[in-house]
Write an enzyme that holds these catalytic residues in place. Sequence first.
Site: not given
Ligand SMILES: Nc1ncnc2c1ncn2[C@@H]1O[C@H](COP(=O)(O)OP(=O)(O)OP(=O)(O)O)[C@@H](O)[C@H]1O
Length: 358
Positions: A38, A40-43, A60, A153
């Site tokens: 996936g 996310g907004s940070f990576g 991550k 969130d």
């Molecule tokens: N532990 C994990 N196992 C499987 N997939 C994961 C895990 N952590 C994150 N992901 C996938 O990666 C995506 C982004 O991760 P996450 O939400 O932690 O990142 P973020 O940068 O905080 O994003 P957001 O902008 O959604 O807040 C998640 O929606 C999920 O699909």
Amino acid sequence: MQLQNLSVHHPSPVLERTPIRVKEFRVCGMYQVTKLLGMGSFGNVSSAFHVLTGSEVAIKMEVPSDTPTAPVVLPYEALVYNLLRGHPGIPSCKWSGIDRGSHILILDQVGANPQQLRRLCRGEFSLKTVAMLAVEMLDRIEFVHSRGVILRDIKPENFAMGVGEKSDMVYLFDFGLAKLYVDPSTGTHIPFREGRVGLGTPRYASYNVHFGRAEQGRRDDLEALGNVLLFLLHGRLPWQGVYSPSLEAKLLRMGEMKAGPAFRDLLARSPVEFTTYFDHCRGLKFEDKPNYFLLRQLFGQILVKEGWTENTRFDWEDGSSHKGVLLPQEYKLDIRFTKNDVSTLQYVGPYIHYAQIN
Ligand SMILES: Nc1ncnc2c1ncn2[C@@H]1O[C@H](COP(=O)(O)OP(=O)(O)OP(=O)(O)O)[C@@H](O)[C@H]1O
């Protein structure tokens, strides 16, 4: 349909997609990255396995921006994971630090989120399913709050079922916006502040957040969870897709809808327990501790009303027995019992183990 005929490992014609490949490389010398899970907004978040043990993890990664003053989120999130360490339903953090210039967080992998599972269930969750998820989600949030942390969130994408042996567990993850609401040096609640708008995901945010009462507390997490549950139940919230010329105006309009007739109409179309739920959350003062037990009870009440009783028992091929509810089509969300208490949820169905993003 014969429950015994459900094959958990049958491949899904729906979800058999070509995985997004990432260039294979190793992190910390030991984790071989295989595919993207996936963004996310940070990576990015990638799937990887330990080259010696074969255990699968999620990695991550955050590449620091060229601007030295730009905030870095991952080391902060790693601290939150450490605070929440050891509780079932929170991915455990296996390692965090810097590898080849990137911030890294190595976590347990989680599987499909409720949004994806809802799509699997032909776009519909039964009230029972939503109520069962609610009980589990409330438990996760109560635990996080018990450690002095608020999430800020809450959204469906931040919950997911586990994978493999943990596929019967609802996980809560993504603590990038989490914050301590208890001052660790004094043990007191953080003070209330007004003025900042729009943190988290507006669709689910509590109505307070829309009106600049933006220092969030436990009540706001729980109100956001209420919005998530209404979304899972109805598939749509009235304030989705509102048009406004600016983001500010849009947030204000959404807030007005959450405080006005649109929200009341939504509650009128929902079980009465949801009204009690929101009355409780919105009746809390900033520093008040929510009554988590009462809120869980509301969803237990729904389960009983929906005809779910402890006597509904299914016996399975492997000798285990559990009690459950049939979802539309052949999908089944199941409450598994340990000893004499409801403990976990499990999706059992032909497609379920392929519900991860791959
Ligand atoms: N532990 C994990 N196992 C499987 N997939 C994961 C895990 N952590 C994150 N992901 C996938 O990666 C995506 C982004 O991760 P996450 O939400 O932690 O990142 P973020 O940068 O905080 O994003 P957001 O902008 O959604 O807040 C998640 O929606 C999920 O699909």
